[in-house]
Design an enzyme around this catalytic site. Structure first.
Site, PDB file in Angstrom:
ATOM      1  N   ASP A 286       0.825  -1.201   0.000  1.00 33.26           N
ATOM      2  CA  ASP A 286       0.000   0.000   0.000  1.00 33.26           C
ATOM      3  C   ASP A 286       0.863   1.255   0.000  1.00 33.26           C
ATOM      4  O   ASP A 286       0.587   2.220  -0.719  1.00 33.26           O
ATOM      5  CB  ASP A 286      -0.923  -0.017   1.222  1.00 33.26           C
ATOM      6  CG  ASP A 286      -1.753   1.257   1.340  1.00 33.26           C
ATOM      7  OD1 ASP A 286      -2.587   1.498   0.450  1.00 33.26           O
ATOM      8  OD2 ASP A 286      -1.557   2.003   2.317  1.00 33.26           O
TER       9      ASP A 286
ATOM     10  N   GLU B   5      -2.232  -5.275  -3.525  1.00 29.25           N
ATOM     11  CA  GLU B   5      -1.251  -4.546  -2.714  1.00 29.25           C
ATOM     12  C   GLU B   5      -0.213  -5.497  -2.146  1.00 29.25           C
ATOM     13  O   GLU B   5       0.984  -5.165  -2.090  1.00 29.25           O
ATOM     14  CB  GLU B   5      -1.961  -3.788  -1.599  1.00 29.25           C
ATOM     15  CG  GLU B   5      -2.809  -2.630  -2.100  1.00 29.25           C
ATOM     16  CD  GLU B   5      -3.559  -1.910  -0.997  1.00 29.25           C
ATOM     17  OE1 GLU B   5      -3.975  -0.760  -1.228  1.00 29.25           O
ATOM     18  OE2 GLU B   5      -3.729  -2.484   0.098  1.00 29.25           O
TER      19      GLU B   5
END
Length: 234
Positions: free
Chosen positions: A47, A119
């Site tokens: 992320d 992610e």
């Protein structure tokens, strides 16, 4: 489950088997298999890399955009909806290790699970190959989305925009009529946005919230600055 080599080929990266398996291990599978490690730490890492890489790309590619406009574009392409779309295109869902509960409720196609796994795969790429490889992966995945008008709206809270627009134009009360169809484990929702009793937009999704957001986005096409004011078909 099909071989992971197909997935790596689509991603265009080389990740060792152990790190890749970790990136694909959802917590539901981990809990059902003795509490083995999940992909959540890799997701956390990915992320951050995603956010930085997209921010840098936008800064360099759009020198004339304001901070606010850059932020809007970043929000759109790193949204759950956008990442899930990338994952579906790559066939990521077929490779995720899911617990039985998630399997029977369509976990391999849930936007939140797909986005989180993307992610984690970015984080895994960083672990296996370093920052530059992870950055290039992000750029390769995200750059095409910046030219996609539909995707650029993915990070927008359309329900809030419609609420503000309806209030400013005094169009009347907003109401979302939502219906669900299909079995509980694979239910699809359809939402129609009514303003002042008139239908303006319809959307579908795997959750009521997703369907409502899509209906609001479609209503914005009708009512927004470039819209023609035509209502949705009843």
């Amino acid at each position: 489950m099909s071989t992971h080599d197909e997935l790596l080929k689509r991603l265009g990266v080389d990740i060792d088997a152990e790190t890749l398996r970790l990136a694909l291990t959802h917590r539901s599978y981990a809990y059902e298999n003795g509490g083995i490690p999940t992909n959540e730490r890799l997701e956390f890492l990915g992320d951050s890399i995603l956010g930085f890489s997209v921010t840098e790309m936008l800064y360099r590619e759009y020198p004339d955009l304001s901070e606010g406009e850059l932020a809007k574009r970043r929000a759109a392409v790193v949204s759950t909806r956008a990442l899930a779309g990338i994952a579906r295109r790559l066939g990521v869902g077929e490779h995720i290790y899911l617990g039985q509960g998630e399997k029977v409720t369509g976990g391999k196609n849930k936007a939140s699970i797909l986005a989180d796994t993307m992610e984690a795969l970015i984080g895994a790429t960083f672990i296996a190959n370093g920052l530059e490889a992870a950055r290039l992966l992000v750029v390769g995945l995200i750059a095409p989305l910046l030219a996609d008008a539909a995707v650029m709206g993915a990070g927008t809270d359309w329900k809030t925009h419609i609420q503000e627009l309806a209030a400013s134009r005094q169009l009347g009360t907003i109401h979302y009529a939502v219906e669900g169809d299909g079995p509980d484990h694979a239910r699809v929702y359809t939402a129609t946005l009514h303003i002042g009793g008139t239908p303006y937009g319809t959307g579908t999704g795997n959750s009521k919230k997703e369907a409502e957001q899509e209906s609001a986005a479609n209503a914005w096409k009708v009512l927004g600055p470039d819209g023609q004011g035509e209502t949705a078909s009843a």
